[in-house]
Scaffold this motif. Structure first.
Motif, PDB file in Angstrom:
ATOM      1  N   MET A 112       0.840  -1.199   0.000  1.00 41.61           N
ATOM      2  CA  MET A 112       0.000   0.000   0.000  1.00 41.61           C
ATOM      3  C   MET A 112       0.878   1.254   0.000  1.00 41.61           C
ATOM      4  SD  MET A 112      -3.180   1.070   0.077  1.00 41.61           S
ATOM      5  CE  MET A 112      -4.139  -0.300   0.728  1.00 41.61           C
ATOM      6  N   ILE A 113       0.636   2.144  -0.939  1.00 47.26           N
ATOM      7  CA  ILE A 113       1.399   3.393  -1.026  1.00 47.26           C
ATOM      8  C   ILE A 113       0.604   4.503  -0.347  1.00 47.26           C
ATOM      9  CG2 ILE A 113       2.388   5.110  -2.590  1.00 47.26           C
ATOM     10  CD1 ILE A 113       2.728   2.853  -4.638  1.00 47.26           C
ATOM     11  N   GLY A 114       1.194   5.178   0.638  1.00 43.47           N
ATOM     12  CA  GLY A 114       0.501   6.230   1.361  1.00 43.47           C
ATOM     13  C   GLY A 114       0.923   7.631   0.976  1.00 43.47           C
ATOM     14  N   LYS A 115       2.171   7.755   0.484  1.00 36.01           N
ATOM     15  CA  LYS A 115       2.679   9.077   0.128  1.00 36.01           C
ATOM     16  C   LYS A 115       3.817   8.917  -0.871  1.00 36.01           C
ATOM     17  CE  LYS A 115       3.237  12.172   3.460  1.00 36.01           C
ATOM     18  NZ  LYS A 115       3.854  12.927   4.599  1.00 36.01           N
ATOM     19  N   LEU A 116       3.888   9.855  -1.805  1.00 36.65           N
ATOM     20  CA  LEU A 116       4.998   9.882  -2.752  1.00 36.65           C
ATOM     21  C   LEU A 116       5.787  11.170  -2.573  1.00 36.65           C
ATOM     22  CD1 LEU A 116       3.386   8.699  -6.144  1.00 36.65           C
ATOM     23  CD2 LEU A 116       4.870   7.362  -4.631  1.00 36.65           C
ATOM     24  N   LYS A 117       7.105  11.033  -2.466  1.00 35.12           N
ATOM     25  CA  LYS A 117       8.001  12.192  -2.436  1.00 35.12           C
ATOM     26  C   LYS A 117       8.990  12.027  -3.574  1.00 35.12           C
ATOM     27  CE  LYS A 117       7.964  13.097   2.557  1.00 35.12           C
ATOM     28  NZ  LYS A 117       8.805  13.251   3.769  1.00 35.12           N
ATOM     29  N   GLY A 118       8.963  12.958  -4.507  1.00 32.54           N
ATOM     30  CA  GLY A 118       9.855  12.829  -5.642  1.00 32.54           C
ATOM     31  C   GLY A 118       9.888  14.083  -6.480  1.00 32.54           C
ATOM     32  N   THR A 119      10.121  13.901  -7.764  1.00 28.86           N
ATOM     33  CA  THR A 119      10.220  15.009  -8.713  1.00 28.86           C
ATOM     34  C   THR A 119       9.126  14.866  -9.770  1.00 28.86           C
ATOM     35  OG1 THR A 119      12.617  15.046  -8.404  1.00 28.86           O
ATOM     36  CG2 THR A 119      11.746  16.211 -10.319  1.00 28.86           C
ATOM     37  N   ILE A 120       8.510  15.979 -10.118  1.00 31.88           N
ATOM     38  CA  ILE A 120       7.480  15.940 -11.152  1.00 31.88           C
ATOM     39  C   ILE A 120       8.140  15.663 -12.502  1.00 31.88           C
ATOM     40  CG2 ILE A 120       5.651  17.241 -12.314  1.00 31.88           C
ATOM     41  CD1 ILE A 120       5.523  19.008  -9.775  1.00 31.88           C
ATOM     42  N   ASP A 121       7.700  14.594 -13.148  1.00 29.95           N
ATOM     43  CA  ASP A 121       8.224  14.255 -14.473  1.00 29.95           C
ATOM     44  C   ASP A 121       7.315  14.802 -15.567  1.00 29.95           C
ATOM     45  OD1 ASP A 121       8.280  12.056 -16.894  1.00 29.95           O
ATOM     46  OD2 ASP A 121      10.250  12.249 -15.941  1.00 29.95           O
ATOM     47  N   GLU A 122       6.007  14.766 -15.292  1.00 32.00           N
ATOM     48  CA  GLU A 122       5.032  15.201 -16.299  1.00 32.00           C
ATOM     49  C   GLU A 122       3.724  15.544 -15.619  1.00 32.00           C
ATOM     50  OE1 GLU A 122       2.527  13.105 -19.966  1.00 32.00           O
ATOM     51  OE2 GLU A 122       4.435  12.227 -19.322  1.00 32.00           O
ATOM     52  N   ILE A 123       3.022  16.547 -16.146  1.00 31.88           N
ATOM     53  CA  ILE A 123       1.674  16.885 -15.698  1.00 31.88           C
ATOM     54  C   ILE A 123       0.725  16.671 -16.873  1.00 31.88           C
ATOM     55  CG2 ILE A 123       0.111  18.694 -14.887  1.00 31.88           C
ATOM     56  CD1 ILE A 123       2.028  18.003 -12.737  1.00 31.88           C
ATOM     57  N   GLY A 124      -0.224  15.763 -16.721  1.00 32.34           N
ATOM     58  CA  GLY A 124      -1.200  15.497 -17.773  1.00 32.34           C
ATOM     59  C   GLY A 124      -2.515  16.181 -17.482  1.00 32.34           C
ATOM     60  N   GLU A 125      -3.520  15.854 -18.257  1.00 26.76           N
ATOM     61  CA  GLU A 125      -4.834  16.482 -18.091  1.00 26.76           C
ATOM     62  C   GLU A 125      -5.465  16.132 -16.753  1.00 26.76           C
ATOM     63  OE1 GLU A 125      -9.196  16.618 -20.315  1.00 26.76           O
ATOM     64  OE2 GLU A 125      -7.457  15.812 -21.361  1.00 26.76           O
ATOM     65  N   ASP A 126      -5.294  14.878 -16.325  1.00 26.39           N
ATOM     66  CA  ASP A 126      -5.899  14.455 -15.062  1.00 26.39           C
ATOM     67  C   ASP A 126      -4.929  13.659 -14.182  1.00 26.39           C
ATOM     68  OD1 ASP A 126      -5.721  12.200 -16.604  1.00 26.39           O
ATOM     69  OD2 ASP A 126      -7.774  11.511 -16.273  1.00 26.39           O
ATOM     70  N   TYR A 127      -3.647  13.761 -14.462  1.00 25.31           N
ATOM     71  CA  TYR A 127      -2.674  12.989 -13.684  1.00 25.31           C
ATOM     72  C   TYR A 127      -1.338  13.719 -13.584  1.00 25.31           C
ATOM     73  CZ  TYR A 127      -0.311  11.871 -18.062  1.00 25.31           C
ATOM     74  OH  TYR A 127       0.365  11.976 -19.251  1.00 25.31           O
ATOM     75  N   ALA A 128      -0.543  13.253 -12.632  1.00 29.06           N
ATOM     76  CA  ALA A 128       0.843  13.712 -12.497  1.00 29.06           C
ATOM     77  C   ALA A 128       1.734  12.481 -12.504  1.00 29.06           C
ATOM     78  CB  ALA A 128       1.027  14.498 -11.211  1.00 29.06           C
ATOM     79  N   LEU A 129       2.850  12.597 -13.184  1.00 25.37           N
ATOM     80  CA  LEU A 129       3.837  11.513 -13.203  1.00 25.37           C
ATOM     81  C   LEU A 129       4.957  11.931 -12.252  1.00 25.37           C
ATOM     82  CD1 LEU A 129       4.257   8.807 -14.704  1.00 25.37           C
ATOM     83  CD2 LEU A 129       5.629  10.046 -16.380  1.00 25.37           C
ATOM     84  N   ILE A 130       5.122  11.169 -11.168  1.00 27.80           N
ATOM     85  CA  ILE A 130       6.101  11.515 -10.132  1.00 27.80           C
ATOM     86  C   ILE A 130       7.267  10.528 -10.172  1.00 27.80           C
ATOM     87  CG2 ILE A 130       6.463  11.942  -7.673  1.00 27.80           C
ATOM     88  CD1 ILE A 130       4.446  13.834  -8.951  1.00 27.80           C
ATOM     89  N   ASP A 131       8.457  11.067 -10.354  1.00 27.11           N
ATOM     90  CA  ASP A 131       9.683  10.268 -10.407  1.00 27.11           C
ATOM     91  C   ASP A 131      10.246  10.134  -8.990  1.00 27.11           C
ATOM     92  OD1 ASP A 131      12.269   9.278 -10.693  1.00 27.11           O
ATOM     93  OD2 ASP A 131      12.675  10.396 -12.527  1.00 27.11           O
ATOM     94  N   VAL A 132      10.219   8.897  -8.490  1.00 26.24           N
ATOM     95  CA  VAL A 132      10.773   8.618  -7.161  1.00 26.24           C
ATOM     96  C   VAL A 132      11.994   7.713  -7.346  1.00 26.24           C
ATOM     97  CG1 VAL A 132      10.331   7.714  -4.852  1.00 26.24           C
ATOM     98  CG2 VAL A 132       8.471   8.781  -6.150  1.00 26.24           C
ATOM     99  N   HIS A 133      13.179   8.318  -7.330  1.00 25.01           N
ATOM    100  CA  HIS A 133      14.439   7.582  -7.493  1.00 25.01           C
ATOM    101  C   HIS A 133      14.436   6.724  -8.754  1.00 25.01           C
ATOM    102  CE1 HIS A 133      15.496   9.038  -3.573  1.00 25.01           C
ATOM    103  NE2 HIS A 133      14.520   8.357  -2.990  1.00 25.01           N
ATOM    104  N   GLY A 134      13.943   7.299  -9.852  1.00 23.83           N
ATOM    105  CA  GLY A 134      13.990   6.597 -11.134  1.00 23.83           C
ATOM    106  C   GLY A 134      12.756   5.781 -11.468  1.00 23.83           C
ATOM    107  N   VAL A 135      11.863   5.608 -10.509  1.00 26.15           N
ATOM    108  CA  VAL A 135      10.599   4.903 -10.767  1.00 26.15           C
ATOM    109  C   VAL A 135       9.490   5.944 -10.862  1.00 26.15           C
ATOM    110  CG1 VAL A 135       8.938   3.208  -9.918  1.00 26.15           C
ATOM    111  CG2 VAL A 135      11.384   2.869  -9.497  1.00 26.15           C
ATOM    112  N   CYS A 136       8.780   5.957 -11.994  1.00 28.41           N
ATOM    113  CA  CYS A 136       7.744   6.969 -12.206  1.00 28.41           C
ATOM    114  C   CYS A 136       6.364   6.405 -11.892  1.00 28.41           C
ATOM    115  CB  CYS A 136       7.779   7.481 -13.645  1.00 28.41           C
ATOM    116  SG  CYS A 136       9.226   8.506 -13.998  1.00 28.41           S
ATOM    117  N   TYR A 137       5.645   7.108 -11.020  1.00 32.05           N
ATOM    118  CA  TYR A 137       4.305   6.693 -10.620  1.00 32.05           C
ATOM    119  C   TYR A 137       3.273   7.640 -11.235  1.00 32.05           C
ATOM    120  CZ  TYR A 137       6.690   3.966  -6.999  1.00 32.05           C
ATOM    121  OH  TYR A 137       7.498   3.077  -6.333  1.00 32.05           O
ATOM    122  N   VAL A 138       2.206   7.058 -11.760  1.00 28.96           N
ATOM    123  CA  VAL A 138       1.092   7.854 -12.277  1.00 28.96           C
ATOM    124  C   VAL A 138       0.080   8.053 -11.160  1.00 28.96           C
ATOM    125  CG1 VAL A 138      -0.797   7.974 -13.939  1.00 28.96           C
ATOM    126  CG2 VAL A 138       1.377   6.952 -14.620  1.00 28.96           C
TER     127      VAL A 138
END
Length: 206
Positions: free
Chosen positions: A1-27
């Motif tokens: 279970m993922i409760g929080k993401l801390k990382g770098t914004i890779d992309e902002i889409g229409e209804d999502y954000a792609l967050i880069d956490v140490h090389g793994v990108c989460y939608v």
């Protein structure tokens, strides 16, 4: 279970954000309000996450605060409100604005969200009215008075003053906040005329 993401914004889409956490990108699917405040690609970001696991999919929903995430879950306890509609509501109203609207039984404000018709808006303000005080956030100070106004049990001077101010074009929330301030300045025994006068003075402040 993922409760929080801390990382770098890779992309902002229409209804999502792609967050880069140490090389793994989460939608993370987010409300438009969250996406607007999140930042730009390359910037650091923190998102509170609600993880949805279904037989055929795994989805992450992202929020700027734990309170926003709480409302996302609370809203879905109402029949006719799924994840998409809950995000639409949170795109339209902040958590404190939503708590205020529910306390005031303000179906019109809730129905401004895309996909929320009058019946669903009525169910939301009716079924969640007892949740508003606990999840009002910065709006908690006047939430009790707003519940009284919404349920029609406020004193006659308070009800009359709120009605008069809304008739002048102010929203129920603005009117209720102004009357709450007027009660503090004018005392609990103030009549409607005094509450209206003090309320208008409060509303005229820059």
């Amino acid at each position: 279970m993922i409760g929080k993401l801390k990382g770098t914004i890779d992309e902002i889409g229409e209804d999502y954000a792609l967050i880069d956490v140490h090389g793994v990108c989460y939608v993370a699917y987010c409300s438009s309000r969250t996406l607007g405040k999140l930042g730009s690609p390359g910037e650091a970001a923190v998102l509170f996450i609600e993880t949805y696991v279904r037989e055929d999919q795994l989805k992450l929903f992202g929020f700027l605060s734990a309170l926003e995430r709480e409302w996302f879950n609370i809203l879905q306890s109402v029949q006719g409100v799924g994840a998409k509609v809950a995000l639409a509501i949170l795109s339209t109203l902040t958590p404190p604005e939503l708590a205020n609207a529910i306390a005031l039984q303000d179906k019109t404000s809730v129905s401004r969200a895309p996909g929320v018709g009058p019946k669903v808006a009525t169910r939301i303000v009716t079924e969640l009215k007892n949740k508003a005080p606990a999840f009002a956030g910065e709006a908690s100070a006047n939430i009790g008075l707003k519940q009284e106004i919404g349920e029609g049990v406020a004193s006659a001077p308070v009800a009359d003053a709120v009605s008069a101010l809304t008739n002048l074009g102010y929203s129920r929330d603005q009117a209720a906040n102004a009357v709450a301030a007027a009660l503090k300045n004018g005392g609990e025994g103030a009549d409607s005329a005094k509450l209206i006068r003090l309320g208008l003075k409060e509303l005229s402040r820059p």
